[in-house]
Design a protein around this motif. Structure first.
Motif, PDB file in Angstrom:
ATOM      1  N   PRO A  13      90.868  53.592  25.271  1.00 53.81           N
ATOM      2  CA  PRO A  13      89.727  54.784  24.961  1.00 53.81           C
ATOM      3  C   PRO A  13      89.254  55.533  26.207  1.00 53.81           C
ATOM      4  O   PRO A  13      89.309  55.237  27.221  1.00 53.81           O
ATOM      5  CB  PRO A  13      88.351  53.770  24.785  1.00 53.81           C
ATOM      6  N   LYS A  14      88.835  56.888  25.767  1.00 53.07           N
ATOM      7  CA  LYS A  14      88.604  57.721  26.851  1.00 53.07           C
ATOM      8  C   LYS A  14      87.677  57.260  27.725  1.00 53.07           C
ATOM      9  O   LYS A  14      86.387  56.807  27.128  1.00 53.07           O
ATOM     10  CB  LYS A  14      88.305  59.137  26.012  1.00 53.07           C
ATOM     11  N   GLY A  15      87.754  57.358  28.959  1.00 55.06           N
ATOM     12  CA  GLY A  15      86.549  56.961  29.864  1.00 55.06           C
ATOM     13  C   GLY A  15      86.486  55.654  30.230  1.00 55.06           C
ATOM     14  O   GLY A  15      85.773  55.265  31.541  1.00 55.06           O
ATOM     15  N   SER A  16      87.502  54.821  29.808  1.00 66.52           N
ATOM     16  CA  SER A  16      87.709  53.459  30.287  1.00 66.52           C
ATOM     17  C   SER A  16      88.275  53.203  31.245  1.00 66.52           C
ATOM     18  O   SER A  16      89.331  54.126  31.918  1.00 66.52           O
ATOM     19  CB  SER A  16      88.417  52.421  29.322  1.00 66.52           C
ATOM     20  N   PRO A  17      87.918  52.237  32.518  1.00 68.87           N
ATOM     21  CA  PRO A  17      88.395  52.105  33.683  1.00 68.87           C
ATOM     22  C   PRO A  17      89.848  51.876  33.594  1.00 68.87           C
ATOM     23  O   PRO A  17      90.210  50.938  32.896  1.00 68.87           O
ATOM     24  CB  PRO A  17      87.628  51.225  34.500  1.00 68.87           C
ATOM     25  N   ASN A  18      90.561  52.280  34.698  1.00 65.19           N
ATOM     26  CA  ASN A  18      92.027  51.493  34.782  1.00 65.19           C
ATOM     27  C   ASN A  18      92.075  50.257  35.261  1.00 65.19           C
ATOM     28  O   ASN A  18      91.087  49.759  35.926  1.00 65.19           O
ATOM     29  CB  ASN A  18      92.909  52.591  35.814  1.00 65.19           C
ATOM     30  N   LYS A  19      92.959  49.354  34.947  1.00 68.17           N
ATOM     31  CA  LYS A  19      93.103  47.927  35.574  1.00 68.17           C
ATOM     32  C   LYS A  19      92.878  47.758  37.036  1.00 68.17           C
ATOM     33  O   LYS A  19      92.023  47.262  37.590  1.00 68.17           O
ATOM     34  CB  LYS A  19      94.255  47.489  35.007  1.00 68.17           C
ATOM     35  N   GLY A  20      93.458  48.800  37.659  1.00 71.23           N
ATOM     36  CA  GLY A  20      93.696  48.679  39.065  1.00 71.23           C
ATOM     37  C   GLY A  20      92.309  48.943  39.686  1.00 71.23           C
ATOM     38  O   GLY A  20      91.812  48.527  40.856  1.00 71.23           O
ATOM     39  N   THR A  21      91.590  49.949  39.126  1.00 70.68           N
ATOM     40  CA  THR A  21      90.167  50.407  39.770  1.00 70.68           C
ATOM     41  C   THR A  21      89.389  49.450  39.249  1.00 70.68           C
ATOM     42  O   THR A  21      88.332  49.113  40.073  1.00 70.68           O
ATOM     43  CB  THR A  21      90.043  51.767  39.220  1.00 70.68           C
ATOM     44  N   GLU A  22      89.641  48.793  38.078  1.00 73.15           N
ATOM     45  CA  GLU A  22      88.491  48.003  37.618  1.00 73.15           C
ATOM     46  C   GLU A  22      88.582  46.595  38.750  1.00 73.15           C
ATOM     47  O   GLU A  22      87.307  46.012  38.865  1.00 73.15           O
ATOM     48  CB  GLU A  22      88.910  47.599  36.181  1.00 73.15           C
ATOM     49  N   LEU A  23      89.500  45.928  38.936  1.00 73.53           N
ATOM     50  CA  LEU A  23      89.644  44.919  40.013  1.00 73.53           C
ATOM     51  C   LEU A  23      89.263  45.401  41.262  1.00 73.53           C
ATOM     52  O   LEU A  23      88.702  44.538  42.124  1.00 73.53           O
ATOM     53  CB  LEU A  23      90.933  44.408  39.908  1.00 73.53           C
ATOM     54  N   GLY A  24      89.438  46.459  41.740  1.00 70.81           N
ATOM     55  CA  GLY A  24      89.071  47.101  42.963  1.00 70.81           C
ATOM     56  C   GLY A  24      89.658  46.357  44.295  1.00 70.81           C
ATOM     57  O   GLY A  24      89.429  45.250  44.469  1.00 70.81           O
ATOM     58  N   ARG A  25      90.781  47.037  44.771  1.00 70.50           N
ATOM     59  CA  ARG A  25      91.390  46.343  45.952  1.00 70.50           C
ATOM     60  C   ARG A  25      90.494  46.612  46.985  1.00 70.50           C
ATOM     61  O   ARG A  25      90.160  47.507  47.444  1.00 70.50           O
ATOM     62  CB  ARG A  25      92.786  47.035  46.144  1.00 70.50           C
ATOM     63  N   LYS A  26      90.206  45.381  47.533  1.00 73.73           N
ATOM     64  CA  LYS A  26      89.359  45.216  48.736  1.00 73.73           C
ATOM     65  C   LYS A  26      90.135  45.334  50.132  1.00 73.73           C
ATOM     66  O   LYS A  26      89.676  45.791  51.056  1.00 73.73           O
ATOM     67  CB  LYS A  26      88.400  44.029  48.808  1.00 73.73           C
ATOM     68  N   THR A  27      91.273  45.087  50.358  1.00 76.31           N
ATOM     69  CA  THR A  27      92.086  45.007  51.538  1.00 76.31           C
ATOM     70  C   THR A  27      93.173  46.076  51.375  1.00 76.31           C
ATOM     71  O   THR A  27      93.808  46.314  50.362  1.00 76.31           O
ATOM     72  CB  THR A  27      92.874  43.512  51.369  1.00 76.31           C
ATOM     73  N   GLN A  28      93.180  47.030  52.330  1.00 77.10           N
ATOM     74  CA  GLN A  28      94.050  48.278  52.615  1.00 77.10           C
ATOM     75  C   GLN A  28      95.121  47.557  53.829  1.00 77.10           C
ATOM     76  O   GLN A  28      94.424  47.200  54.921  1.00 77.10           O
ATOM     77  CB  GLN A  28      93.604  49.355  52.827  1.00 77.10           C
ATOM     78  N   PHE A  29      96.100  47.790  53.686  1.00 75.07           N
ATOM     79  CA  PHE A  29      97.003  47.265  54.929  1.00 75.07           C
ATOM     80  C   PHE A  29      97.663  48.767  55.244  1.00 75.07           C
ATOM     81  O   PHE A  29      98.097  49.618  54.617  1.00 75.07           O
ATOM     82  CB  PHE A  29      98.214  46.482  54.340  1.00 75.07           C
ATOM     83  N   LYS A  30      97.979  48.681  56.618  1.00 77.16           N
ATOM     84  CA  LYS A  30      98.556  49.843  57.252  1.00 77.16           C
ATOM     85  C   LYS A  30      99.986  49.191  57.864  1.00 77.16           C
ATOM     86  O   LYS A  30     100.242  48.083  58.278  1.00 77.16           O
ATOM     87  CB  LYS A  30      97.767  50.217  58.339  1.00 77.16           C
TER      88      LYS A  30
END
Length: 66
Positions: A13-30
C-alpha cells in the motif's frame, strides 16, 4: 493506472514503510584498510586466529586495549 502487483490493488500500500526502515538498523559499520608487508599481514592473521577472534575484532581490541 494500477500500482503494485498483477491484480488491481495488489502490492504494498502507498505510504507503508519498507521492511528495512521498519526494523530500523541501529548499528552502522565502517571500513578501514590496513597496509603492510605480506609477512606482517600473515602474522596479524595468525595472532587473530590463535586468539579465536576475527582479524577486525583482534585489531580493534588490540588498539583500544579492550
Amino acid at each position: 493506472m494500477p500500482r503494485g502487483g498483477y491484480r488491481e490493488g495488489g502490492g504494498r500500500p502507498k505510504g507503508s514503510p519498507n521492511k528495512g526502515t521498519e526494523l530500523g538498523r541501529k548499528t552502522q559499520f565502517k571500513n578501514l584498510s590496513v597496509s603492510g608487508y605480506p609477512e606482517e599481514i600473515e602474522a596479524i592473521k595468525k595472532l587473530a586466529q590463535e586468539s579465536r577472534k576475527s582479524v577486525s575484532k583482534f585489531i580493534i581490541e588490540s588498539i583500544l586495549k579492550k
